[in-house]
Design a protein around this motif. Structure first.
Motif, short mmCIF file in Angstrom:
data_model
loop_
_atom_site.label_atom_id
_atom_site.label_comp_id
_atom_site.label_asym_id
_atom_site.label_seq_id
_atom_site.Cartn_x
_atom_site.Cartn_y
_atom_site.Cartn_z
N VAL A 55 3.87 0.18 -8.18
CA VAL A 55 2.79 -0.51 -8.46
C VAL A 55 2.17 -1.44 -7.32
CG1 VAL A 55 1.87 -2.30 -10.20
CG2 VAL A 55 4.02 -0.85 -10.65
N PRO A 56 1.56 -0.75 -6.16
CA PRO A 56 1.16 -1.12 -5.11
C PRO A 56 -0.16 -1.96 -5.36
CG PRO A 56 0.88 1.12 -5.28
CD PRO A 56 1.64 0.86 -6.28
N ASP A 57 -0.54 -2.78 -4.48
CA ASP A 57 -1.88 -3.32 -4.56
C ASP A 57 -2.92 -2.23 -4.37
OD1 ASP A 57 -0.96 -6.03 -4.87
OD2 ASP A 57 -0.36 -6.19 -2.81
N VAL A 58 -2.73 -1.23 -3.48
CA VAL A 58 -3.62 -0.39 -3.07
C VAL A 58 -3.11 0.88 -2.90
CG1 VAL A 58 -5.22 0.31 -1.11
CG2 VAL A 58 -5.20 -2.05 -1.66
N VAL A 89 3.32 -1.27 4.01
CA VAL A 89 3.33 0.10 3.57
C VAL A 89 4.72 0.58 2.78
CG1 VAL A 89 3.25 2.66 4.08
CG2 VAL A 89 2.10 0.94 5.46
N VAL A 90 4.70 0.58 1.32
CA VAL A 90 5.80 0.72 0.44
C VAL A 90 6.22 2.39 0.01
CG1 VAL A 90 5.47 -1.47 -0.41
CG2 VAL A 90 4.29 0.47 -1.63
N GLY A 91 5.25 3.04 0.45
CA GLY A 91 5.63 4.29 0.30
C GLY A 91 4.59 5.41 0.79
N GLN A 92 5.13 6.68 0.93
CA GLN A 92 4.14 7.50 1.42
C GLN A 92 4.36 8.98 0.49
OE1 GLN A 92 4.62 9.00 5.33
NE2 GLN A 92 5.98 7.32 6.07
N ALA A 93 3.12 9.70 0.25
CA ALA A 93 3.23 10.97 -0.82
C ALA A 93 2.50 11.80 -0.14
CB ALA A 93 2.77 10.52 -1.94
N ILE A 115 0.77 -1.17 0.08
CA ILE A 115 0.10 0.10 0.02
C ILE A 115 0.80 1.34 -0.20
CG2 ILE A 115 -0.16 0.01 2.32
CD1 ILE A 115 -3.12 1.16 2.36
N LEU A 116 0.30 2.28 -0.75
CA LEU A 116 1.02 3.48 -0.84
C LEU A 116 -0.12 4.54 0.02
CD1 LEU A 116 2.94 5.99 -2.02
CD2 LEU A 116 1.61 5.62 -4.13
N VAL A 117 0.41 5.27 0.65
CA VAL A 117 -0.43 6.19 1.51
C VAL A 117 -0.11 7.54 1.18
CG1 VAL A 117 -1.07 6.77 3.97
CG2 VAL A 117 -0.56 4.63 3.53
#
Length: 195
Positions: free
Chosen positions: A50-53, A32-36, A7-9
């Motif tokens: 290319v996260p799932d969510v 959690v693969v990233g934050q923006a 997931i990317l948040v």
């Protein structure tokens, strides 16, 4: 973990975003693969990771969550979008789903419930915060008052329609109303479109 949900948040409020990341990262099956902090970064990271969510806040600077959802849906069709917002707004909810979101969650949700929604969205399910879902269902099930399509016609269009019903040709109607046959054809086209 092979079965974990990536997931990317994306949220422009660092303290809130970090709290969401911390609560989701504590779940054994969520990665959690990233934050923006804005839509532009969220799209770039979604394309790279290319996260799932992807979890988006609606009210971010720049594109905002709804525009970002649509761009992510186009660029990364396999990625599911979840909107996390304070906006208890049916119009924003509908716009989010039209843009490609699979869930609309209010920020008052518990960490446990948010993790459950992330799992269900990753599996392809759709989620709407129950209080908003009830409002949408009530709106959709209200039967609109029947509308007479003839009410949408102008006075001249009604007059021409009555002459058509009497069996007059376009030329005869034009002669009677002192209009050209071509003008009558235009009126009839408008009448047909309205009806």
């Amino acid at each position: 973990m092979a079965d974990s949900i990536s997931i990317l948040v994306a949220d422009d409020h660092p303290l809130f975003r970090e709290g969401v990341v911390h609560s989701l990262a504590s779940e054994p099956d969520i990665d959690v693969v990233g934050q923006a902090c804005c839509g532009e970064d969220a799209l770039r990271m979604a394309c790279d990771l290319v996260p799932d969510v992807v979890m988006l806040d609606i009210a971010m600077p720049g594109w905002g969550g709804i525009a970002t959802a649509e761009k992510i849906r186009t660029a990364c069709p396999a990625t599911k979008v979840l909107m996390l917002t304070v906006a208890e707004d049916e119009d924003k909810l509908l716009a989010s789903f039209k843009a490609g979101a699979r869930a609309y969650v209010l920020k008052g949700v518990s960490a446990h419930e948010l993790a459950r929604v992330v799992r269900s969205v990753a599996q392809g399910e759709v989620y709407v915060t129950p209080s908003l879902a009830a409002g949408i269902l009530v709106t959709l099930t209200r039967s609109p008052a029947p509308q007479d399509p003839l009410e949408g016609l102008t006075e001249r269009e009604s007059e021409i329609l009555k002459l058509v019903v009497q069996g007059l040709t376009n030329r005869e109607i034009g002669d009677r109303l002192h209009l050209s046959e071509k003008t009558i054809k235009h009126y009839i086209t408008n009448i047909l479109e309205k009806l």
